[in-house]
Design a protein around this motif. Structure first.
Motif, PDB file in Angstrom:
ATOM      1  N   SER A   1      65.356  85.369 -10.821  1.00  0.00           N
ATOM      2  CA  SER A   1      65.091  86.783 -10.583  1.00  0.00           C
ATOM      3  C   SER A   1      66.045  87.368  -9.555  1.00  0.00           C
TER       4      SER A   1
ATOM      5  N   ASP B   1      60.492  84.640 -10.566  1.00  0.00           N
ATOM      6  CA  ASP B   1      59.574  85.196  -9.575  1.00  0.00           C
ATOM      7  C   ASP B   1      59.159  86.590 -10.027  1.00  0.00           C
TER       8      ASP B   1
ATOM      9  N   SER C   1      57.000  88.420  -8.778  1.00  0.00           N
ATOM     10  CA  SER C   1      56.711  89.322  -7.664  1.00  0.00           C
ATOM     11  C   SER C   1      57.917  90.200  -7.360  1.00  0.00           C
TER      12      SER C   1
ATOM     13  N   SER D   1      59.625  92.145 -13.372  1.00  0.00           N
ATOM     14  CA  SER D   1      59.194  91.603 -14.665  1.00  0.00           C
ATOM     15  C   SER D   1      60.410  90.992 -15.344  1.00  0.00           C
TER      16      SER D   1
ATOM     17  N   ARG E   1      56.375  82.230 -10.643  1.00  0.00           N
ATOM     18  CA  ARG E   1      55.593  82.714  -9.502  1.00  0.00           C
ATOM     19  C   ARG E   1      55.081  84.102  -9.858  1.00  0.00           C
ATOM     20  N   VAL E   2      53.766  84.246  -9.814  1.00  0.00           N
ATOM     21  CA  VAL E   2      53.131  85.496 -10.213  1.00  0.00           C
ATOM     22  C   VAL E   2      52.760  86.289  -8.981  1.00  0.00           C
ATOM     23  N   ALA E   3      52.928  87.624  -9.051  1.00  0.00           N
ATOM     24  CA  ALA E   3      52.581  88.487  -7.927  1.00  0.00           C
ATOM     25  C   ALA E   3      51.093  88.378  -7.618  1.00  0.00           C
ATOM     26  N   ALA E   4      50.746  88.447  -6.319  1.00  0.00           N
ATOM     27  CA  ALA E   4      49.344  88.379  -5.907  1.00  0.00           C
ATOM     28  C   ALA E   4      48.595  89.612  -6.403  1.00  0.00           C
ATOM     29  N   VAL E   5      47.333  89.430  -6.817  1.00  0.00           N
ATOM     30  CA  VAL E   5      46.529  90.535  -7.329  1.00  0.00           C
ATOM     31  C   VAL E   5      45.198  90.564  -6.601  1.00  0.00           C
TER      32      VAL E   5
ATOM     33  N   THR F   1      43.875  84.443 -12.880  1.00  0.00           N
ATOM     34  CA  THR F   1      45.266  84.854 -12.749  1.00  0.00           C
ATOM     35  C   THR F   1      45.693  85.584 -14.004  1.00  0.00           C
TER      36      THR F   1
END
Length: 990
Positions: free
Chosen positions: A746, A773, A775, A778, A801-805, A811
């Motif tokens: 990314s 990443d 976060s 996309s 790595r997925v953005a915090a929600v 998830t």
């Protein structure tokens, strides 16, 4: 009375053994005769089984081990019978009973052996398939009878050598190709070997081809070759087909055993000469021309049934068929050239032309040449005709690679100069298709990989007859050791082909060939030097090909060939010195691939007409500034040199680029200058590789020959600043190696917009923590990736790595993640513990290949999230199926791997073909599942290879599906080689 009862019992107990003793003593002769009869019956059964065995062996079956053991037992029984006969003749009175007892036991044993020899299921099993090559075939119209006759002789014992003779184009080779394929299919011989001999017979070449077909390396001493080949062939039952033999030769000189009935091997030769067949002691089959009806049927199959609609047309067609003289090659070629013609006047004119040709010549070869030349003339276009004639410059029966042939046509200016090179290649393929459709060329496969074409030897003879004499001199593939003497170089020569020979020296000659335009000397591997005077009178030469020769340097007289348009020196590995090219301003192609030059040739900057430049030479390091931009007409540039980005961007006509940018900023400048006008094909290396990088590539020779298709490779770059690095949106392959500061892909600008990306490889990048990443952004490009390779990423902790929600329910599933992924490799990534999160599984529906090796801390392949861990009970018995198309799973040396799948997840195994689980001894459960058929039985598996180690661990693991345990365990082998202790690759691996 009480006294006599015990005495009676004692006598009774003694009488049994005593009675048997007396019986064996008295009936010894009778028992020996009985044993003789039973042994004789046993030998009769043995003889019957041996006949069956021989019949099965002739059908290439392998005798069962139990049958061989039974034969050995019978042989031992016969030896013991001989010993019994000897003892019987000299036995004493007191030893008769002991011998009789032994004979009685032997009778029982022989009866048992006789019963064991019934073998109701047969004495043999299918043997391994015959070695050989299945050949492409065409119609066998009117040839079935002779084909079946030949085939019957090959299956019988009466004839060992068969000769198939007849004039060129009569169908000899076609018949034998069908027989070759049938022999392979029916599997009655150990080997079916097809060798083309051709007019220029050469014992050494034939021996080399034979050794190649037998997959055997010959010793250095050629005097040993006949004996070596003879020994190999004598151990086999084979059919050897020698196609297109022109002269008699001694089989022993080559190393071919004389076929005989006792060895069951066969030799078939095809020849235009019945004398050759007779002189070699063959049973001769002469192939006759087709009848009128057979000719008509074959002609119609090629030209189509449309000609039957018009009665007038049919009459002319029938007459043209008659003019073909029953020759299949002439029929097919002429019919192909008339396909689609529905005008009666054109058919009438064709008949007139054909009659005029055939009646004006004599001799069988000349007649068929005129038939074929009719099809050549109907090409109409002189450039297409010249493209066809060019193919005759190759050796007889040579398989010509399509793309290389089209390149040669372009060099010869036989393809009209179009707006770009791809258009010229498209035009070349159109010409090839026309020649194939007119049956002037045949389609072939080269090494089962590349598409190619070849000329039928008769068609080639016809082509050479058109240009033979003063225009073409073709001695290609004739094992020449010296250049033809000067008197053979006529002044009117236009093209000379001496390719694929063993020329080692060019004598002190100076041929006077003022009209010579093409000189082909490639693949004369021993050619080391050409004297300067050789080119003195060749001022009009345009194409000079010296590729694949051992030449050390070029004579200075090359500098005077001002008409030269193509100078091809590929794979001249010893070539170091190049004369000045300053005067060769007409040069359009310069190919120096894999030469040993250390400097750019003097005067190269003057070659402003270049459209093709290959400077791929391992010793060439730098390209002087300002040179590349002078080649404004370049369409193809291949150079392992440091390119200046802005200078390279000025090459607006560039279609193919293989090159290097040592500095990331240069690549960035190139990419930004191009905007959207990238070459149609490119392979770009960005950065400065470590010392020895080239040497550690699989093979530098093949690097330039890789399939070029929009690839960028970053090596040893600092890529933390996302302002740099602009990828073309159509990039298909991305490789990142030894790059610093890179945390994830990314960080690469526009990576997520490279929507056509198919393959991604990341290796030896110490700071990468995740592949993508989300976060940061996309990533739409991931939805098209088919191959993902991750190697030696020591700090890698997760794939995505997925953005915090804010939500804590689960998830979220990122859209389009890995939905096209087919192959995944993870090797030597020592920090990662969990590989595929459950919430990403829906993206792996097309995954077919998983290979995970040497990851010290990896604990789970498919791992649930923490929240999902808490909800396992709520899911209850719901089963999730992962990787429904998985074909290959390799898990190798993963010491901490405890689980392949999380609870409730299973892997369907119906499509699994290759499985290895090696040194992963902490795994306790195998999650494969097997579906059931309507009958309730487990579905069959397609597993071809399965290895586990250690075997004792495999026996202790549990299976989620009991059916998988039963079926897989029966197919799995213990992987017990030394490789099971394979150490992790060294960190310095390149």
């Amino acid at each position: 009375m009480e006294f006599f009862v015990p005495l009676f019992e004692v006598i009774k107990c003694l009488w049994g053994p005593t009675s048997r003793y007396l019986n064996q003593h008295r009936k010894l002769e009778e028992n020996v005769n009985d044993l003789r009869r039973k042994v004789n019956d046993l030998n009769i059964r043995k003889q019957d089984l041996e006949l069956k065995k021989e019949a099965e062996i002739r059908c290439r079956k392998v005798v069962k081990k139990e049958v061989e053991n039974w034969f050995e037992t019978v042989r031992s029984t016969n030896v013991e019978m001989e010993k019994i006969e000897m003892k019987f003749r000299v036995v004493s009175y007191f030893s008769r009973a002991r011998l009789g007892r032994f004979v009685c036991r032997k009778i029982e044993e022989v009866e048992r052996i006789y019963q064991q020899g019934s073998f109701p299921e047969g004495v043999a099993v299918d043997g391994p398939p015959a070695t050989g090559v299945t050949l492409l075939t065409t119609d066998l119209e009117g040839r079935m009878d002779v084909k079946e006759q030949i085939y019957e002789y090959l299956r019988g014992d009466d004839v060992g050598m068969i000769g198939v003779c007849g004039m060129g184009g009569i169908g000899k080779t076609t018949i034998m190709k069908h027989i070759n394929n049938q022999l392979l299919k029916e599997n009655q011989f150990d080997a079916v070997i097809w060798l083309t001999v051709s007019r220029e017979f050469n014992v050494v070449k034939l021996q080399e081809d034979l050794a190649c077909a037998l997959d055997h390396c010959l010793p250095k001493n050629k005097l040993e070759w006949p004996a070596v080949l003879m020994e190999i062939l004598e151990r086999k039952r084979y059919v050897l087909i020698l196609d297109d033999v022109w002269e008699k030769f001694a089989l022993s000189d080559v190393g071919i055993p004389e076929p005989a009935s006792h060895n069951g091997s066969k030799l078939v030769i095809t020849s235009r000469s019945i004398e050759v067949c007779n002189s070699m002691g063959c049973k001769v089959f002469k192939v006759q021309p087709l009848s009128q009806a057979e000719s008509w049927n074959l002609f119609l199959r090629q030209v189509g049934d449309g000609v039957l609609q018009d009665p007038t047309l049919k009459e002319h067609v029938n007459l043209i068929v008659g003019e073909c003289g029953g020759l299949p090659l002439a029929i097919v070629t002429i019919a192909s050239s008339m396909k689609g013609v529905d005008d009666a006047f054109e058919w009438k004119n064709a008949l007139h032309e054909l009659r005029e040709r055939v009646t004006s010549v004599k001799g069988s070869d000349t007649i068929i040449f005129e038939h074929l030349k009719f099809s050549y003339d109907r090409l109409r276009d002189s450039k297409i005709q010249n493209c066809f004639l060019y193919c005759s410059l190759y050796p007889e029966d040579y398989h010509i690679e399509k793309e290389g042939l089209i390149e040669n046509w372009i060099d010869e200016e036989l393809i009209d100069e179009l707006e770009n090179r791809q258009a010229m290649h498209d035009r070349g393929h159109t010409v090839l298709n026309k020649l194939v459709n007119n049956c002037l060329l045949e389609k072939v496969m080269i090494d089962n990989v590349k598409e190619g074409v070849k000329m039928h030897d008769v068609v080639r003879d016809m082509a050479l007859s058109i240009k033979r004499g003063d225009h073409f001199m073709v001695k290609a593939g004739t094992e020449l050791e010296k250049i033809p003497s000067e008197h053979k170089w006529k002044e009117s020569l236009e093209k000379v082909s001496l390719m694929n020979n063993s020329i080692s020296e060019v004598l002190l000659i100076s041929p006077k060939c003022p009209n010579l335009s093409t000189l082909l000397l490639q693949k004369n591997y021993f050619l080391e030097k050409i004297l300067g005077s050789f080119f003195e009178h060749m001022h009009k030469i345009k194409v000079l090909d010296l590729s694949h020769t051992g030449i050390w340097d070029l004579p200075n007289s090359i500098s005077t060939l001002t008409s030269l348009t193509a100078l091809i020196l590929r794979q001249c590995r010893r070539l170091r010195h190049m004369p000045s090219l300053a005067k060769l301003t007409a040069l359009r192609k310069l190919d120096l691939f894999n030469t040993d030059i250390k400097e750019v040739p003097h005067g190269i900057e003057m070659l402003e007409n270049l459209t093709y430049l290959n400077l791929y030479a391992s010793g060439l390091k730098n390209l002087p500034m300002g040179i590349i931009s002078r080649f404004s007409k370049l369409q193809v540039l291949k150079a392992w040199l440091n390119l200046n980005g802005e200078e390279a961007a000025k090459l607006r006509k560039l279609e193919i680029l293989l090159g290097a940018f040592h500095v990331l900023q240069d690549f960035d400048g190139y990419a930004k200058s191009l905007s959207s006008q990238w070459p149609t094909k490119y392979w770009l290396r960005v950065g400065s590789p470590k010392t020895g990088y080239l040497e550690n590539l699989p093979r530098f020779d093949n690097l330039e020959n890789v399939e070029i298709d929009k690839e960028v490779c970053f090596i040893n770059c600092k890529m933390g600043n996302e302002d740099f690095v602009v990828l073309s949106k159509d990039t298909k392959t991305l490789t990142v190696e030894h790059c610093r500061n890179l945390k994830s892909l990314s960080n690469i600008s526009l990576f997520c917009e490279a929507n056509e990306l198919k393959t991604c490889t990341i290796s030896w990048c110490e700071e990468i923590e995740c592949v993508v990443d989300l976060s940061l952004s996309s990533c739409n490009s991931l939805q098209n990736i088919e191959i993902l390779r991750l190697r030696k990423l020591w700090n890698l902790h997760e794939l995505v790595r997925v953005a915090a929600v804010a939500s804590t329910s689960h998830t979220p599933t990122p859209p389009g993640i890995f939905t096209s992924l087919k192959e995944f490799y993870l090797i030597g990534c020592s920090s990662i513990k969990k590989l595929f999160p459950v919430h990403l599984l829906q993206g792996f529906q097309h995954l077919e290949h998983i290979e995970v090796k040497h990851c010290k801390k990896l604990e789970k392949i498919i791992a649930e999230d923490d929240e999902e861990n808490q909800n396992v009970d709520r899911r209850g018995s719901i089963t999730t199926f992962a990787f429904p198309k998985l074909k290959t799973l390799h898990l190798i040396k993963l010491p901490e791997l405890k689980s392949i799948c999380s609870s409730g997840v299973r892997i369907p195994s119906e499509s699994l073909k290759y499985l290895s689980i090696i040194n992963c001894s902490k795994i306790r459960k195998i999650p494969f599942s097997i579906s059931l058929l309507e009958t309730g039985q487990p579905s069959p598996l397609s597993l071809e290879l399965g290895y586990v180690h250690p075997k004792k661990w495999w026996k202790l693991v549990e299976f989620d599906d009991p059916n998988a345990n039963d079926i897989l365990s029966s197919l799995i082998l213990d992987y017990s080689s030394e490789e099971d202790e394979e150490s992790e690759p060294d960190d310095s691996d390149q």
